[in-house]
Write an enzyme that holds these catalytic residues in place. Sequence first.
Site, mmCIF file in Angstrom:
data_model
loop_
_atom_site.group_PDB
_atom_site.id
_atom_site.type_symbol
_atom_site.label_atom_id
_atom_site.label_comp_id
_atom_site.label_asym_id
_atom_site.label_seq_id
_atom_site.Cartn_x
_atom_site.Cartn_y
_atom_site.Cartn_z
ATOM 1 N N GLU A 5 -12.365 3.423 -1.280
ATOM 2 C CA GLU A 5 -11.613 4.385 -2.091
ATOM 3 C C GLU A 5 -11.395 3.867 -3.515
ATOM 4 O O GLU A 5 -11.617 4.608 -4.473
ATOM 5 C CB GLU A 5 -10.262 4.647 -1.401
ATOM 6 C CG GLU A 5 -9.404 5.712 -2.052
ATOM 7 C CD GLU A 5 -8.001 5.762 -1.422
ATOM 8 O OE1 GLU A 5 -7.881 5.598 -0.184
ATOM 9 O OE2 GLU A 5 -7.046 5.947 -2.186
ATOM 10 N N ASP A 40 0.859 -1.190 0.000
ATOM 11 C CA ASP A 40 0.000 0.000 0.000
ATOM 12 C C ASP A 40 0.894 1.238 0.000
ATOM 13 O O ASP A 40 1.871 1.312 0.758
ATOM 14 C CB ASP A 40 -0.913 -0.019 1.243
ATOM 15 C CG ASP A 40 -2.042 0.990 1.138
ATOM 16 O OD1 ASP A 40 -1.759 2.200 0.978
ATOM 17 O OD2 ASP A 40 -3.209 0.580 1.235
ATOM 18 N N ILE A 41 0.565 2.184 -0.846
ATOM 19 C CA ILE A 41 1.395 3.371 -1.012
ATOM 20 C C ILE A 41 1.297 4.324 0.204
ATOM 21 O O ILE A 41 2.209 5.112 0.454
ATOM 22 C CB ILE A 41 1.027 4.093 -2.345
ATOM 23 C CG1 ILE A 41 2.191 4.886 -2.884
ATOM 24 C CG2 ILE A 41 -0.214 4.923 -2.234
ATOM 25 C CD1 ILE A 41 3.326 4.061 -3.380
ATOM 26 N N HIS A 74 -10.125 -5.729 -2.975
ATOM 27 C CA HIS A 74 -8.788 -5.924 -2.409
ATOM 28 C C HIS A 74 -8.870 -6.228 -0.928
ATOM 29 O O HIS A 74 -9.786 -5.789 -0.240
ATOM 30 C CB HIS A 74 -7.891 -4.710 -2.650
ATOM 31 C CG HIS A 74 -8.464 -3.403 -2.189
ATOM 32 N ND1 HIS A 74 -9.392 -2.701 -2.917
ATOM 33 C CD2 HIS A 74 -8.261 -2.666 -1.071
ATOM 34 C CE1 HIS A 74 -9.721 -1.585 -2.281
ATOM 35 N NE2 HIS A 74 -9.057 -1.548 -1.146
ATOM 36 N N HIS A 127 -6.673 -5.872 2.601
ATOM 37 C CA HIS A 127 -5.535 -5.255 3.284
ATOM 38 C C HIS A 127 -4.921 -6.286 4.221
ATOM 39 O O HIS A 127 -5.642 -6.899 5.024
ATOM 40 C CB HIS A 127 -5.989 -4.073 4.159
ATOM 41 C CG HIS A 127 -6.529 -2.893 3.417
ATOM 42 N ND1 HIS A 127 -5.797 -1.744 3.205
ATOM 43 C CD2 HIS A 127 -7.740 -2.661 2.854
ATOM 44 C CE1 HIS A 127 -6.537 -0.854 2.556
ATOM 45 N NE2 HIS A 127 -7.726 -1.381 2.332
HETATM 46 P P1 5GP Z 1 -9.919 1.268 0.356
HETATM 47 O O1 5GP Z 1 -10.481 1.252 -1.066
HETATM 48 O O2 5GP Z 1 -9.733 -0.127 0.886
HETATM 49 O O3 5GP Z 1 -10.741 2.128 1.261
HETATM 50 O O4 5GP Z 1 -8.479 1.953 0.295
HETATM 51 C C1 5GP Z 1 -7.654 1.816 -0.824
HETATM 52 C C2 5GP Z 1 -6.211 1.650 -0.392
HETATM 53 O O5 5GP Z 1 -5.427 1.628 -1.570
HETATM 54 C C3 5GP Z 1 -5.665 2.774 0.500
HETATM 55 O O6 5GP Z 1 -5.066 2.188 1.651
HETATM 56 C C4 5GP Z 1 -4.645 3.480 -0.390
HETATM 57 O O7 5GP Z 1 -3.516 3.934 0.316
HETATM 58 C C5 5GP Z 1 -4.272 2.413 -1.400
HETATM 59 N N1 5GP Z 1 -3.951 2.961 -2.715
HETATM 60 C C6 5GP Z 1 -4.703 3.838 -3.434
HETATM 61 N N2 5GP Z 1 -4.109 4.125 -4.606
HETATM 62 C C7 5GP Z 1 -2.960 3.405 -4.636
HETATM 63 C C8 5GP Z 1 -1.912 3.274 -5.613
HETATM 64 O O8 5GP Z 1 -1.915 3.879 -6.677
HETATM 65 N N3 5GP Z 1 -0.885 2.440 -5.294
HETATM 66 C C9 5GP Z 1 -0.855 1.739 -4.117
HETATM 67 N N4 5GP Z 1 0.206 0.947 -3.909
HETATM 68 N N5 5GP Z 1 -1.823 1.836 -3.183
HETATM 69 C C10 5GP Z 1 -2.866 2.665 -3.430
#
Ligand code: 5GP
Length: 130
Positions: free
Chosen positions: A88, A29-30, A93, A95
């Site tokens: 987001e 995760d970035i 996915h 975590h």
């Molecule tokens: P969620 O959709 O589970 O709420 O969060 C999405 C996760 O993806 C976040 O923790 C965010 O930091 C990570 N994320 C979003 N865009 C990118 C990206 O371009 N590269 C990576 N490696 N992680 C990402």
Amino acid sequence: MATIFSKIAAGEIPSYCCAADEEFYAFLDINPMAKGHTLVIPRREVDYIFDLEDDELARLHVFAARVARAIKKVIPCVKVGEAVLGLEVPHAHIHLIPMQSERDMLFSNPKLKFPEEEMQAVADAIRSNF
Ligand code: 5GP
């Protein structure tokens, strides 16, 4: 239009790859909550994880478990926690987050930043333990 995670899995957008096969992809995760915070995705584009076919969801979890075991070898932690949000990025996915305590799973925590070389070293170590 392809999701950002599809582009990552296809290698069109760079990522710190932790594990990969023909069906699934894992990368750091970035904006990590802890060192070694990894995302595991199916290459197939499905937004909501519980819309995956049962057998695909099972295989995703088996793949994620293998990644979690590799993370645990690399990052000293009590356990690797698993969480699913998907608020987001509209691409299913999981975590995987190395936990020292319950607090490491609080998504409201400020996100961490590690130098590029450290991210690369962690990803390489996870990949070689996978
Ligand atoms: P969620 O959709 O589970 O709420 O969060 C999405 C996760 O993806 C976040 O923790 C965010 O930091 C990570 N994320 C979003 N865009 C990118 C990206 O371009 N590269 C990576 N490696 N992680 C990402």
